[in-house]
Design a protein around this motif. Structure first.
Motif, PDB file in Angstrom:
ATOM      1  N   ASN A 281       0.854  -1.182   0.000  1.00 45.38           N
ATOM      2  CA  ASN A 281       0.000   0.000   0.000  1.00 45.38           C
ATOM      3  C   ASN A 281       0.895   1.239   0.000  1.00 45.38           C
ATOM      4  OD1 ASN A 281      -1.700   2.116   0.571  1.00 45.38           O
ATOM      5  ND2 ASN A 281      -2.685   1.147   2.319  1.00 45.38           N
ATOM      6  N   PRO A 282       0.892   2.033  -1.058  1.00 45.32           N
ATOM      7  CA  PRO A 282       1.779   3.199  -1.113  1.00 45.32           C
ATOM      8  C   PRO A 282       1.442   4.268  -0.072  1.00 45.32           C
ATOM      9  CG  PRO A 282       0.307   3.153  -3.021  1.00 45.32           C
ATOM     10  CD  PRO A 282       0.092   1.881  -2.266  1.00 45.32           C
ATOM     11  N   GLN A 283       0.257   4.171   0.537  1.00 43.54           N
ATOM     12  CA  GLN A 283      -0.131   5.163   1.544  1.00 43.54           C
ATOM     13  C   GLN A 283       0.451   4.852   2.917  1.00 43.54           C
ATOM     14  OE1 GLN A 283      -4.383   5.335   1.323  1.00 43.54           O
ATOM     15  NE2 GLN A 283      -4.330   6.646  -0.463  1.00 43.54           N
ATOM     16  N   THR A 284       0.733   3.596   3.200  1.00 44.20           N
ATOM     17  CA  THR A 284       1.272   3.213   4.511  1.00 44.20           C
ATOM     18  C   THR A 284       2.253   2.059   4.340  1.00 44.20           C
ATOM     19  OG1 THR A 284      -0.860   3.770   5.512  1.00 44.20           O
ATOM     20  CG2 THR A 284       0.670   2.524   6.855  1.00 44.20           C
ATOM     21  N   THR A 285       3.467   2.207   4.874  1.00 40.84           N
ATOM     22  CA  THR A 285       4.440   1.113   4.827  1.00 40.84           C
ATOM     23  C   THR A 285       4.795   0.690   6.246  1.00 40.84           C
ATOM     24  OG1 THR A 285       6.317   2.627   4.733  1.00 40.84           O
ATOM     25  CG2 THR A 285       5.440   1.875   2.636  1.00 40.84           C
ATOM     26  N   TYR A 286       5.026  -0.598   6.409  1.00 40.84           N
ATOM     27  CA  TYR A 286       5.381  -1.180   7.696  1.00 40.84           C
ATOM     28  C   TYR A 286       6.765  -1.804   7.586  1.00 40.84           C
ATOM     29  CZ  TYR A 286       0.353  -0.860   8.375  1.00 40.84           C
ATOM     30  OH  TYR A 286      -0.926  -0.405   8.469  1.00 40.84           O
ATOM     31  N   ASP A 287       7.579  -1.641   8.611  1.00 40.77           N
ATOM     32  CA  ASP A 287       8.936  -2.191   8.623  1.00 40.77           C
ATOM     33  C   ASP A 287       9.201  -2.760  10.013  1.00 40.77           C
ATOM     34  OD1 ASP A 287      11.891  -2.199   9.026  1.00 40.77           O
ATOM     35  OD2 ASP A 287      11.901  -1.307   7.027  1.00 40.77           O
ATOM     36  N   TRP A 288       9.508  -4.045  10.093  1.00 42.04           N
ATOM     37  CA  TRP A 288       9.809  -4.712  11.367  1.00 42.04           C
ATOM     38  C   TRP A 288      11.257  -5.175  11.297  1.00 42.04           C
ATOM     39  CZ3 TRP A 288       8.913  -5.279  16.217  1.00 42.04           C
ATOM     40  CH2 TRP A 288       9.283  -6.421  16.912  1.00 42.04           C
ATOM     41  N   HIS A 289      12.111  -4.659  12.174  1.00 48.35           N
ATOM     42  CA  HIS A 289      13.537  -4.972  12.166  1.00 48.35           C
ATOM     43  C   HIS A 289      13.924  -5.490  13.541  1.00 48.35           C
ATOM     44  CE1 HIS A 289      17.899  -3.485  11.267  1.00 48.35           C
ATOM     45  NE2 HIS A 289      17.789  -4.780  11.281  1.00 48.35           N
ATOM     46  N   THR A 290      14.559  -6.661  13.577  1.00 52.17           N
ATOM     47  CA  THR A 290      14.999  -7.239  14.850  1.00 52.17           C
ATOM     48  C   THR A 290      16.496  -7.494  14.824  1.00 52.17           C
ATOM     49  OG1 THR A 290      14.640  -9.529  14.150  1.00 52.17           O
ATOM     50  CG2 THR A 290      12.799  -8.400  15.202  1.00 52.17           C
TER      51      THR A 290
ATOM     52  N   TYR B  97      16.024  -7.267  20.495  1.00 48.44           N
ATOM     53  CA  TYR B  97      15.439  -5.944  20.318  1.00 48.44           C
ATOM     54  C   TYR B  97      14.740  -5.869  18.965  1.00 48.44           C
ATOM     55  CZ  TYR B  97      15.266  -0.836  20.652  1.00 48.44           C
ATOM     56  OH  TYR B  97      14.849   0.460  20.732  1.00 48.44           O
ATOM     57  N   GLY B  98      13.585  -5.235  18.910  1.00 44.33           N
ATOM     58  CA  GLY B  98      12.854  -5.082  17.659  1.00 44.33           C
ATOM     59  C   GLY B  98      12.235  -3.700  17.546  1.00 44.33           C
ATOM     60  N   ILE B  99      12.097  -3.220  16.321  1.00 48.70           N
ATOM     61  CA  ILE B  99      11.481  -1.917  16.064  1.00 48.70           C
ATOM     62  C   ILE B  99      10.467  -2.068  14.934  1.00 48.70           C
ATOM     63  CG2 ILE B  99      11.834   0.470  15.307  1.00 48.70           C
ATOM     64  CD1 ILE B  99      14.728   0.233  16.290  1.00 48.70           C
ATOM     65  N   MET B 100       9.229  -1.650  15.186  1.00 51.07           N
ATOM     66  CA  MET B 100       8.203  -1.583  14.153  1.00 51.07           C
ATOM     67  C   MET B 100       8.078  -0.118  13.761  1.00 51.07           C
ATOM     68  SD  MET B 100       5.711  -2.797  12.236  1.00 51.07           S
ATOM     69  CE  MET B 100       4.787  -4.214  12.779  1.00 51.07           C
ATOM     70  N   THR B 101       8.310   0.179  12.481  1.00 46.86           N
ATOM     71  CA  THR B 101       8.198   1.543  11.977  1.00 46.86           C
ATOM     72  C   THR B 101       7.062   1.589  10.964  1.00 46.86           C
ATOM     73  OG1 THR B 101      10.580   1.844  12.208  1.00 46.86           O
ATOM     74  CG2 THR B 101       9.420   3.432  10.842  1.00 46.86           C
TER      75      THR B 101
ATOM     76  N   GLU C  42       5.496   9.413  10.811  1.00 43.32           N
ATOM     77  CA  GLU C  42       6.237   8.184  11.112  1.00 43.32           C
ATOM     78  C   GLU C  42       6.024   7.831  12.577  1.00 43.32           C
ATOM     79  OE1 GLU C  42      10.224   7.621   9.508  1.00 43.32           O
ATOM     80  OE2 GLU C  42      10.847   6.988  11.506  1.00 43.32           O
ATOM     81  N   TYR C  43       5.707   6.565  12.815  1.00 43.62           N
ATOM     82  CA  TYR C  43       5.511   6.061  14.174  1.00 43.62           C
ATOM     83  C   TYR C  43       6.467   4.899  14.385  1.00 43.62           C
ATOM     84  CZ  TYR C  43       1.133   8.585  13.586  1.00 43.62           C
ATOM     85  OH  TYR C  43       0.188   9.555  13.336  1.00 43.62           O
ATOM     86  N   GLN C  44       7.009   4.791  15.588  1.00 44.39           N
ATOM     87  CA  GLN C  44       7.894   3.669  15.920  1.00 44.39           C
ATOM     88  C   GLN C  44       7.478   3.063  17.246  1.00 44.39           C
ATOM     89  OE1 GLN C  44      12.015   4.860  15.860  1.00 44.39           O
ATOM     90  NE2 GLN C  44      12.196   4.285  13.716  1.00 44.39           N
ATOM     91  N   VAL C  45       7.518   1.740  17.290  1.00 46.19           N
ATOM     92  CA  VAL C  45       7.297   1.005  18.524  1.00 46.19           C
ATOM     93  C   VAL C  45       8.535   0.159  18.748  1.00 46.19           C
ATOM     94  CG1 VAL C  45       5.873  -0.716  19.673  1.00 46.19           C
ATOM     95  CG2 VAL C  45       4.816   0.914  18.122  1.00 46.19           C
ATOM     96  N   ASN C  46       9.168   0.318  19.910  1.00 48.11           N
ATOM     97  CA  ASN C  46      10.364  -0.442  20.248  1.00 48.11           C
ATOM     98  C   ASN C  46      10.002  -1.565  21.204  1.00 48.11           C
ATOM     99  OD1 ASN C  46      11.974   1.460  18.810  1.00 48.11           O
ATOM    100  ND2 ASN C  46      11.871   2.828  20.560  1.00 48.11           N
ATOM    101  N   CYS C  47      10.530  -2.745  20.960  1.00 51.28           N
ATOM    102  CA  CYS C  47      10.268  -3.907  21.806  1.00 51.28           C
ATOM    103  C   CYS C  47      11.587  -4.529  22.240  1.00 51.28           C
ATOM    104  CB  CYS C  47       9.474  -4.960  21.034  1.00 51.28           C
ATOM    105  SG  CYS C  47       7.958  -4.351  20.304  1.00 51.28           S
ATOM    106  N   GLN C  48      11.656  -4.935  23.495  1.00 55.25           N
ATOM    107  CA  GLN C  48      12.858  -5.612  23.976  1.00 55.25           C
ATOM    108  C   GLN C  48      12.440  -6.769  24.875  1.00 55.25           C
ATOM    109  OE1 GLN C  48      15.748  -3.084  25.805  1.00 55.25           O
ATOM    110  NE2 GLN C  48      17.288  -4.674  25.818  1.00 55.25           N
ATOM    111  N   LEU C  49      13.088  -7.918  24.663  1.00 53.31           N
ATOM    112  CA  LEU C  49      12.806  -9.092  25.494  1.00 53.31           C
ATOM    113  C   LEU C  49      13.496  -8.999  26.825  1.00 53.31           C
ATOM    114  CD1 LEU C  49      13.059 -11.922  22.872  1.00 53.31           C
ATOM    115  CD2 LEU C  49      11.010 -10.967  23.861  1.00 53.31           C
TER     116      LEU C  49
END
Length: 63
Positions: free
Chosen positions: A31-40, A44-48, A56-63
């Motif tokens: 979808n050119p209107q919204t892109t999702y990127d999950w990097h681990t 540690y992981g970041i959803m952008t 731009e929104y980011q959610v950071n996750c850590q175990l």
């Protein structure tokens, strides 16, 4: 994914593997209107999430 600020509530997002300098990375750019990127990396992981309006929104996750 549940991210109220972005307007997602139990949404299913299909991700495909993408190139990463290190760790694992998955994207959804169909979808050119919204892109999702999950990097681990390690525990540690970041959803952008990026919109076509420049938000731009980011959610950071850590175990």
């Amino acid at each position: 994914v549940t991210l109220p600020k972005v307007g997602l509530d139990n949404a299913k997002v299909n991700m495909k593997q993408a190139v990463s300098g290190s760790g694992a990375r998955y994207v959804n750019d169909v979808n050119p209107q919204t892109t999702y990127d999950w990097h681990t990396k390690a525990d540690y992981g970041i959803m952008t999430i990026k919109t076509d309006k420049g938000q731009e929104y980011q959610v950071n996750c850590q175990l």
